[in-house]
Design an enzyme around this catalytic site. Sequence first.
Site, PDB file in Angstrom:
ATOM      1  N   ARG A 240      31.514  44.406  56.487  1.00 23.03           N
ATOM      2  CA  ARG A 240      30.723  43.468  57.284  1.00 23.03           C
ATOM      3  C   ARG A 240      29.247  43.771  57.054  1.00 23.03           C
ATOM      4  O   ARG A 240      28.874  44.925  56.844  1.00 23.03           O
ATOM      5  CB  ARG A 240      30.974  43.651  58.785  1.00 23.03           C
ATOM      6  CG  ARG A 240      32.131  42.866  59.355  1.00 23.03           C
ATOM      7  CD  ARG A 240      31.847  41.353  59.359  1.00 23.03           C
ATOM      8  NE  ARG A 240      32.952  40.602  59.915  1.00 23.03           N
ATOM      9  CZ  ARG A 240      34.023  40.181  59.231  1.00 23.03           C
ATOM     10  NH1 ARG A 240      34.151  40.436  57.955  1.00 23.03           N
ATOM     11  NH2 ARG A 240      34.961  39.485  59.836  1.00 23.03           N
ATOM     12  N   GLU A 269      23.821  37.391  57.238  1.00 22.67           N
ATOM     13  CA  GLU A 269      24.284  36.378  56.286  1.00 22.67           C
ATOM     14  C   GLU A 269      24.469  35.026  56.978  1.00 22.67           C
ATOM     15  O   GLU A 269      24.741  34.994  58.176  1.00 22.67           O
ATOM     16  CB  GLU A 269      25.602  36.832  55.618  1.00 22.67           C
ATOM     17  CG  GLU A 269      26.760  36.979  56.572  1.00 22.67           C
ATOM     18  CD  GLU A 269      28.010  37.543  55.881  1.00 22.67           C
ATOM     19  OE1 GLU A 269      27.928  38.573  55.201  1.00 22.67           O
ATOM     20  OE2 GLU A 269      29.078  36.929  56.061  1.00 22.67           O
ATOM     21  N   HIS A 287      30.497  36.590  50.534  1.00 26.31           N
ATOM     22  CA  HIS A 287      31.570  36.834  51.515  1.00 26.31           C
ATOM     23  C   HIS A 287      32.860  36.095  51.103  1.00 26.31           C
ATOM     24  O   HIS A 287      33.336  35.213  51.834  1.00 26.31           O
ATOM     25  CB  HIS A 287      31.125  36.404  52.931  1.00 26.31           C
ATOM     26  CG  HIS A 287      31.903  37.088  54.019  1.00 26.31           C
ATOM     27  ND1 HIS A 287      31.347  37.432  55.228  1.00 26.31           N
ATOM     28  CD2 HIS A 287      33.200  37.487  54.075  1.00 26.31           C
ATOM     29  CE1 HIS A 287      32.273  38.008  55.990  1.00 26.31           C
ATOM     30  NE2 HIS A 287      33.410  38.049  55.306  1.00 26.31           N
TER      31      HIS A 287
HETATM   32  C1  GLV Z   1      36.665  38.290  56.502  1.00 24.50           C
HETATM   33  O1  GLV Z   1      35.626  38.856  56.417  1.00 24.50           O
HETATM   34  C2  GLV Z   1      37.649  38.580  57.503  1.00 24.50           C
HETATM   35  O2  GLV Z   1      37.350  39.328  58.437  1.00 24.50           O
HETATM   36  O3  GLV Z   1      38.761  38.052  57.396  1.00 24.50           O
END
Ligand code: GLV
Length: 331
Positions: A240, A269, A287
């Site tokens: 994250r 982000e 991401h």
């Molecule tokens: C993506 O970052 C998730 O947490 O599934």
Amino acid sequence: MTKPRILVARAIFPDIVDRLRQHFEVEANPEDVIWSPAELAARLADKDGAFTTGSQRIDADLLTAAPRLKIVANMAVGYNNFDVDAMTAAGVQGTNTPDVLTETTADFGFALLMATARRMTESEHYLRAGQWTKWSYDMFAGSDIHGSTLGIIGMGRIGQGIAKRGAHGFGMKVVYHNRSRLAANLEAECKATYVSKEELLATADHVMLVVPYSAASHHTIGAAELAQMKPSATLINIARGGIVDDAALAVALRERRIAAAGLDVFEGEPSVHPDLLTVPNVVLTPHIASATVPTRRAMADLAADNLIAFFEGRGALTPVNTPAPEAARAR
Ligand code: GLV
């Protein structure tokens, strides 16, 4: 009988929205508008449930503005967009999408590691820019994956998937650090050795971050930790934004205090720290660690199934909290 009303807060697979319409009155967002917190709250004012994607903040103010809301189903395994305590206190069920994305995300962690250590995007940009006029012995020489030491911080399901890929596929020595040590059988399956964070940072050739975001894990890697890493090391963040101090990382990359980084997640982000955009020794992706078509479908299906099971009285399939029955909002 009237159907429960739900909000699907972002665009998702249209056939899964159609499936939800068989069970619910659905307000969807096919144009994929990014609503402000106030717009989201206004749309949730008359809703019984919500389908979210991890970018909508669910906090005490929103729960007050949405008095009928009983469940929020996140299409993500991480749920740091939820104020879980506020949801539990308000009697609101939260759910996430574990397991269905584990292997896909572990694949991506490995892909980002390899792209970073072997300087794949940097060399591709060079080639595309027409700068490749002759071969040279040290052109884009990177670091090895096979036989090197992989340090994993955060040894949940995805961390274990990465450990297995490293140990069994690439003959890596795997060390890990986690809040709690894995059971001996899991350590054996992953061929992973538990070490302190300090030992991991000092010995790993590649540091992989897979730890969930919380106040406790904020800036797990900052200037002090970067200084403990080998100058030849790579750092990979698929966890994250906020787990790494991105400003400190940009300085460490520019000054070559570590060799390279691969980042799929960023503080704030979709904004990216401007200094990260100008250093060459970083691979940046938006991401996408769980982004394969089958996995994104499985995540959306699981979030939908959580809503359906909950309103059919079968209980959420993958809950992240346990609101007390007396606190639960009437269905
Ligand atoms: C993506 O970052 C998730 O947490 O599934």
